[in-house]
Design an enzyme around this catalytic site. Structure first.
Site, PDB file in Angstrom:
ATOM      1  N   GLU A 108       0.826  -1.199   0.000  1.00 10.22           N
ATOM      2  CA  GLU A 108       0.000   0.000   0.000  1.00 10.22           C
ATOM      3  C   GLU A 108       0.864   1.254   0.000  1.00 10.22           C
ATOM      4  O   GLU A 108       1.986   1.246   0.480  1.00 10.22           O
ATOM      5  CB  GLU A 108      -0.876   0.029   1.265  1.00 10.22           C
ATOM      6  CG  GLU A 108      -1.848  -1.127   1.310  1.00 10.22           C
ATOM      7  CD  GLU A 108      -2.737  -1.113   2.542  1.00 10.22           C
ATOM      8  OE1 GLU A 108      -3.666  -1.916   2.594  1.00 10.22           O
ATOM      9  OE2 GLU A 108      -2.502  -0.300   3.455  1.00 10.22           O
ATOM     10  N   CYS A 121       3.440   8.465   1.346  1.00 11.86           N
ATOM     11  CA  CYS A 121       4.015   7.493   2.269  1.00 11.86           C
ATOM     12  C   CYS A 121       4.141   6.196   1.487  1.00 11.86           C
ATOM     13  O   CYS A 121       3.141   5.614   1.056  1.00 11.86           O
ATOM     14  CB  CYS A 121       3.076   7.332   3.464  1.00 11.86           C
ATOM     15  SG  CYS A 121       3.637   6.119   4.659  1.00 11.86           S
ATOM     16  N   CYS A 128       7.300  -7.191   6.623  1.00 12.82           N
ATOM     17  CA  CYS A 128       8.478  -6.665   7.317  1.00 12.82           C
ATOM     18  C   CYS A 128       8.978  -7.744   8.257  1.00 12.82           C
ATOM     19  O   CYS A 128       8.183  -8.478   8.846  1.00 12.82           O
ATOM     20  CB  CYS A 128       8.111  -5.418   8.117  1.00 12.82           C
ATOM     21  SG  CYS A 128       9.523  -4.628   8.938  1.00 12.82           S
ATOM     22  N   CYS A 132       7.860  -5.509  15.047  1.00 15.11           N
ATOM     23  CA  CYS A 132       7.515  -4.559  16.116  1.00 15.11           C
ATOM     24  C   CYS A 132       6.102  -4.891  16.604  1.00 15.11           C
ATOM     25  O   CYS A 132       5.181  -5.094  15.817  1.00 15.11           O
ATOM     26  CB  CYS A 132       7.609  -3.117  15.622  1.00 15.11           C
ATOM     27  SG  CYS A 132       9.290  -2.665  15.156  1.00 15.11           S
ATOM     28  N   CYS A 135       2.852  -2.842  15.478  1.00 14.64           N
ATOM     29  CA  CYS A 135       2.762  -2.455  14.062  1.00 14.64           C
ATOM     30  C   CYS A 135       2.049  -3.535  13.255  1.00 14.64           C
ATOM     31  O   CYS A 135       2.371  -4.719  13.362  1.00 14.64           O
ATOM     32  CB  CYS A 135       4.171  -2.230  13.508  1.00 14.64           C
ATOM     33  SG  CYS A 135       4.206  -1.904  11.734  1.00 14.64           S
ATOM     34  N   CYS A 362      -0.148   5.548  10.080  1.00 15.89           N
ATOM     35  CA  CYS A 362       1.119   4.887  10.379  1.00 15.89           C
ATOM     36  C   CYS A 362       0.922   3.526  11.010  1.00 15.89           C
ATOM     37  O   CYS A 362       0.189   3.379  11.973  1.00 15.89           O
ATOM     38  CB  CYS A 362       1.924   5.732  11.337  1.00 15.89           C
ATOM     39  SG  CYS A 362       1.971   7.429  10.837  1.00 15.89           S
TER      40      CYS A 362
END
Ligand code: SAH
Length: 371
Positions: A108, A121, A128, A132, A135, A362
């Site tokens: 995205e 962004c 990933c 984290c 996230c 975010c």
């Protein structure tokens, strides 16, 4: 999905993205054109169409012979991204696009228009690997790195949308890029920096977006920070800190067990020394997790101890990820956290949470979609 489909999709996931003009340096672009039997100056023509006119459509390339434009565009400007879905928020000034890549993988990007700037962004990886805890992308694991071309195509699409006036406010220019979408840019360093070079190079070698307006955000991969500092580009570095003490930071950002708070802040300071660029410290405020007054004081002390004018703090209310046990801090707690940082002399701005209702904010870029 049946077993055959599964095997097929795994085979697709192993194949590399097609080569793209933006994967190549300007010298390599000339070589690629010559190798395909065309005069070298065609590279500049092709790049002008792509980076300046923001098109990969051969029909628009009327300064190239018909046969040349068809083969060069097919070969060097392949369609790397297909839009699957777009969602908008904030009266159309925030637009999230879900892209399908050549192998079916999904990423995205989010375009945000403000009165005096427009920021994209972008994603640097499919998923990933850093896990984290708070996230959305961190919960997916890493599928693969994006190629430079796949990152640059996100930028071209956004710049073209701005130029065409697709967002309210009339035609405009994409002015800022933040590598704060899915993925860890420093874990895909070579492709990331190739993409960044194409973003900041003046036309026709790139989009000509000011390096100062390009932000590389990292969870704290110290060798990557040092490498970036040596690139000779005045990029903005954002460090996702989220806790000033190793005990909590290792829980929230597991890579902290490799490079702890002191090491990563030292690297951030070295980045400032090398580039003169003020570093942003990202800090997602999580209720009763990392938002205590003592943690604000500790963060303020750690930042102030390294000097003045080198850093800027960017707290942001956590965007809760479904299924996670964490939620955003109370506004009064957030205000106290900010006040304490400022008392230590740390310039602090609370970051906005544009697009949170479309999961475009975010850390919410989960790319979740049933295929
Ligand atoms: N991997 C890079 C860039 C992608 S994340 C990094 O860690 O910096 C972009 C920013 O969003 C980071 O600061 C990240 O910590 C933050 N973030 C992730 N999940 C979030 C959430 N749920 N709420 C608020 N910010 C979040």
């Amino acid at each position: 999905m049946n077993a055959l489909d599964l095997a097929g999709s795994h085979a697709r996931l192993r194949s590399r993205p097609p080569l793209h003009l933006a994967d190549l340096t300007p010298a390599e672009r000339v070589r690629a054109v010559v190798e395909r039997g065309h005069p070298g100056f065609r590279a500049k023509q092709l790049a002008t169409h792509y980076f300046d006119r923001l098109t990969r459509d051969p029909a628009a390339m009327t300064d190239l012979p018909v046969a040349a434009r068809e083969t060069l565009a097919a070969d060097l400007l392949p369609p790397l991204l297909t839009p699957v879905r777009t969602l908008d928020a904030d009266q159309g000034t925030t637009v999230k696009t879900l892209w399908r890549l050549h192998d079916g993988a999904l990423v995205e990007s989010v375009l945000m228009r403000y009165p005096r700037r427009a920021t994209l962004c972008l994603s640097s990886q499919v998923g990933c690997g850093l896990a984290c805890a708070f996230c959305a992308t961190g919960q997916q694991g890493l599928t693969r790195n994006l190629s430079a071309g796949e990152m640059v195509e996100q930028v071209r699409a956004a710049a073209a949308a701005m130029a065409a006036g697709e967002l309210p406010g009339g035609p405009g220019r994409l002015s800022n890029v933040v590598l704060m979408g899915m993925g860890e840019p420093m874990a895909n360093y070579a492709r990331m920096i190739a993409a960044v070079r194409a973003i900041v190079a003046p036309s026709p070698e790139g989009f000509g977006i000011s390096a100062r307006n390009v932000t590389v955000s990292t969870a704290g991969l110290v060798p990557g920070i040092d490498k970036l500092a040596a690139e000779g580009l005045p990029l903005t570095l954002a460090l996702s800190l989220h806790a000033p003490d190793d005990e909590l930071r290792s829980e929230l950002v597991p890579v902290n067990t490799r490079w702890g708070v002191a090491k990563v802040l030292d690297a951030a300071y070295r980045y400032f020394e090398a580039t003169g660029r003020r570093v942003s410290i990202e800090y997602a405020l999580m209720r009763d997790v990392n938002d205590q007054a003592w943690r604000a004081d500790l963060l303020g002390e750690l930042l102030a101890a390294r000097g003045r004018g080198w850093v800027h703090a960017n707290p942001i209310p956590l965007n809760p990820v479904p299924g996670s046990r964490w939620t955003a801090s109370e506004p009064s707690v957030e205000a106290e956290f900010v006040a304490r940082l400022r008392k230590h002399g740390v310039p602090t701005t609370v970051r906005d949470t544009r697009g949170s209702e479309i999961d475009g904010a975010c850390g919410q870029l989960a790319g979740a979609e049933d295929e």
